[in-house]
Design an enzyme around this catalytic site. Sequence first.
Site, PDB file in Angstrom:
ATOM      1  N   ASP A 102       0.836  -1.199   0.000  1.00 12.64           N
ATOM      2  CA  ASP A 102       0.000   0.000   0.000  1.00 12.64           C
ATOM      3  C   ASP A 102       0.871   1.249   0.000  1.00 12.64           C
ATOM      4  OD1 ASP A 102      -2.917   1.029   0.655  1.00 12.64           O
ATOM      5  OD2 ASP A 102      -1.506   2.214   1.832  1.00 12.64           O
ATOM      6  N   TYR A 113       3.102   9.662  -0.069  1.00 14.32           N
ATOM      7  CA  TYR A 113       4.139   8.998   0.733  1.00 14.32           C
ATOM      8  C   TYR A 113       5.547   9.204   0.164  1.00 14.32           C
ATOM      9  CZ  TYR A 113       0.227   6.219   2.681  1.00 14.32           C
ATOM     10  OH  TYR A 113      -0.940   5.787   3.264  1.00 14.32           O
ATOM     11  N   HIS A 133      -7.323   9.886  -1.817  1.00 14.84           N
ATOM     12  CA  HIS A 133      -6.643   9.788  -0.512  1.00 14.84           C
ATOM     13  C   HIS A 133      -7.501  10.306   0.653  1.00 14.84           C
ATOM     14  CE1 HIS A 133      -2.366   9.363   1.164  1.00 14.84           C
ATOM     15  NE2 HIS A 133      -3.194   9.334   2.169  1.00 14.84           N
ATOM     16  N   ASN A 148     -10.285   7.448   4.000  1.00 14.42           N
ATOM     17  CA  ASN A 148     -10.684   8.443   5.003  1.00 14.42           C
ATOM     18  C   ASN A 148     -12.086   8.991   4.759  1.00 14.42           C
ATOM     19  OD1 ASN A 148      -8.125   8.613   6.546  1.00 14.42           O
ATOM     20  ND2 ASN A 148      -7.310   9.324   4.591  1.00 14.42           N
ATOM     21  N   LEU A 180      -1.957  -0.764  14.381  1.00 13.86           N
ATOM     22  CA  LEU A 180      -1.302  -0.754  15.703  1.00 13.86           C
ATOM     23  C   LEU A 180      -1.423   0.627  16.340  1.00 13.86           C
ATOM     24  CD1 LEU A 180       1.952  -2.649  14.592  1.00 13.86           C
ATOM     25  CD2 LEU A 180      -0.133  -3.625  15.570  1.00 13.86           C
ATOM     26  N   GLY A 181      -2.284   1.469  15.764  1.00 10.32           N
ATOM     27  CA  GLY A 181      -2.405   2.837  16.285  1.00 10.32           C
ATOM     28  C   GLY A 181      -1.047   3.523  16.256  1.00 10.32           C
ATOM     29  N   LYS A 212       2.526  -1.726   9.386  1.00  4.41           N
ATOM     30  CA  LYS A 212       3.710  -1.079   8.853  1.00  4.41           C
ATOM     31  C   LYS A 212       4.872  -1.355   9.798  1.00  4.41           C
ATOM     32  CE  LYS A 212       4.044   3.314   9.296  1.00  4.41           C
ATOM     33  NZ  LYS A 212       3.074   4.183   9.882  1.00  4.41           N
ATOM     34  N   ARG A 272       9.776  -7.831  13.020  1.00  7.45           N
ATOM     35  CA  ARG A 272       8.387  -7.402  13.271  1.00  7.45           C
ATOM     36  C   ARG A 272       7.502  -7.587  12.030  1.00  7.45           C
ATOM     37  NH1 ARG A 272      11.226  -3.952  16.793  1.00  7.45           N
ATOM     38  NH2 ARG A 272      11.432  -2.215  15.341  1.00  7.45           N
ATOM     39  N   ASN A 315       4.104  -9.649  12.321  1.00  3.92           N
ATOM     40  CA  ASN A 315       2.815  -9.043  11.968  1.00  3.92           C
ATOM     41  C   ASN A 315       2.006  -9.867  10.967  1.00  3.92           C
ATOM     42  OD1 ASN A 315       3.588  -7.013  13.636  1.00  3.92           O
ATOM     43  ND2 ASN A 315       4.103  -5.545  12.024  1.00  3.92           N
TER      44      ASN A 315
HETATM   45  P1  A2P Z   1       9.029  -0.401  13.341  1.00  2.91           P
HETATM   46  O1  A2P Z   1       9.009   0.054  11.911  1.00  2.91           O
HETATM   47  O2  A2P Z   1      10.301  -0.037  14.035  1.00  2.91           O
HETATM   48  O3  A2P Z   1       8.666  -1.854  13.503  1.00  2.91           O
HETATM   49  P2  A2P Z   1       0.973   1.215  12.344  1.00  2.91           P
HETATM   50  O4  A2P Z   1       1.070   0.008  11.469  1.00  2.91           O
HETATM   51  O5  A2P Z   1      -0.234   1.193  13.247  1.00  2.91           O
HETATM   52  O6  A2P Z   1       1.047   2.514  11.580  1.00  2.91           O
HETATM   53  O7  A2P Z   1       2.215   1.188  13.365  1.00  2.91           O
HETATM   54  C1  A2P Z   1       3.528   1.351  12.884  1.00  2.91           C
HETATM   55  C2  A2P Z   1       4.461   1.566  14.067  1.00  2.91           C
HETATM   56  O8  A2P Z   1       4.445   0.400  14.917  1.00  2.91           O
HETATM   57  C3  A2P Z   1       5.891   1.746  13.636  1.00  2.91           C
HETATM   58  O9  A2P Z   1       6.480   2.675  14.514  1.00  2.91           O
HETATM   59  C4  A2P Z   1       6.520   0.369  13.825  1.00  2.91           C
HETATM   60  O10 A2P Z   1       7.891   0.475  14.131  1.00  2.91           O
HETATM   61  C5  A2P Z   1       5.739  -0.179  14.989  1.00  2.91           C
HETATM   62  N1  A2P Z   1       5.559  -1.637  14.895  1.00  2.91           N
HETATM   63  C6  A2P Z   1       5.243  -2.356  13.799  1.00  2.91           C
HETATM   64  N2  A2P Z   1       5.115  -3.656  14.072  1.00  2.91           N
HETATM   65  C7  A2P Z   1       5.347  -3.791  15.396  1.00  2.91           C
HETATM   66  C8  A2P Z   1       5.353  -4.895  16.290  1.00  2.91           C
HETATM   67  N3  A2P Z   1       5.088  -6.123  15.855  1.00  2.91           N
HETATM   68  N4  A2P Z   1       5.647  -4.661  17.598  1.00  2.91           N
HETATM   69  C9  A2P Z   1       5.920  -3.405  18.045  1.00  2.91           C
HETATM   70  N5  A2P Z   1       5.918  -2.312  17.248  1.00  2.91           N
HETATM   71  C10 A2P Z   1       5.634  -2.492  15.935  1.00  2.91           C
END
Ligand code: A2P
Length: 264
Positions: free
Chosen positions: A48, A53, A111, A144, A194-195, A234, A240, A244
């Site tokens: 995405d 971006y 967007h 949105n 993940l907020g 993301k 991670r 995810n």
């Molecule tokens: P990072 O890139 O260092 O993993 P969202 O998807 O809600 O926008 O959240 C993205 C944020 O959450 C990024 O700062 C990312 O950091 C962090 N993040 C992504 N996956 C994880 C995970 N499994 N555990 C903790 N933090 C995560």
Amino acid sequence: MKLLTETITLKNGVEMPIIGYGTWQIFEGKKAIKTFQNALDIGYRHIDTAQMYENESSVGKAIKASPYHHSDIFVTSKLLPGTNTYQGTINAYEDSLKKLEVDVIDLYLIHAPLPWDDNANIQVWKALENLYLNKRVRAIGVSNFSVQDLKKLIAKTSITPHVNQIRYHVGFDQADTIAFCKEKDIVVEAYSPLGKGSILELPQLVKIAKKYNTTPAQLAIRFCLDMGTIPLPKSQNVHRMKENADLDFKIMKDDLEALSKIRA
Ligand code: A2P
């Protein structure tokens, strides 16, 4: 990782992988290309991006350098916010296509429903309809959009959006928009599942995650799936990214209800 190859069928028959890889705040360059290559190597098949971006060229280069053909990867991009004319939309689309180095974008979205007036909004949507009818894009949608925004668009145009991408995560209620989209057969994508990392220490989320033997992040992403939405997590970190997508469990009804009631 088997969920990465599972798909949902949009109302026009197009198959979209049920977990997408979000790319916001990863800017053009070698590091971005490497990050996107890692996502593809791990098995993500849905990427995405957006004009805003500023990473479409890196997405294109990562796909080109991968062993996969574009047709194996579902690519979404979004029109630069503020584009408010029919021709401006067509030009922007062509620009995205060139940067992404593909023949067709799988999903193209408005967007955000701002800052233009309703009439301009309709012109922009008509341009998307035209691209769709001419098979320049496989599906079209919005991002949105509230129920009100969707109603206004649907009242004055002929193709109902295939997708609405909204911010959605544990702690941030979107029940009205999700219910309306379900009624109209519009697939909801959840960005920031993940907020942006802010919800991962919520005590109730942590407690329920322990019960399922998962991390809070895995539970939060699975929550989006079990609520019928398509999460776009993301991460720039390989460990991670894998975590995810490793979501081979299902949340029980009472836990899903408890998670839906959390307000952060
Ligand atoms: P990072 O890139 O260092 O993993 P969202 O998807 O809600 O926008 O959240 C993205 C944020 O959450 C990024 O700062 C990312 O950091 C962090 N993040 C992504 N996956 C994880 C995970 N499994 N555990 C903790 N933090 C995560």
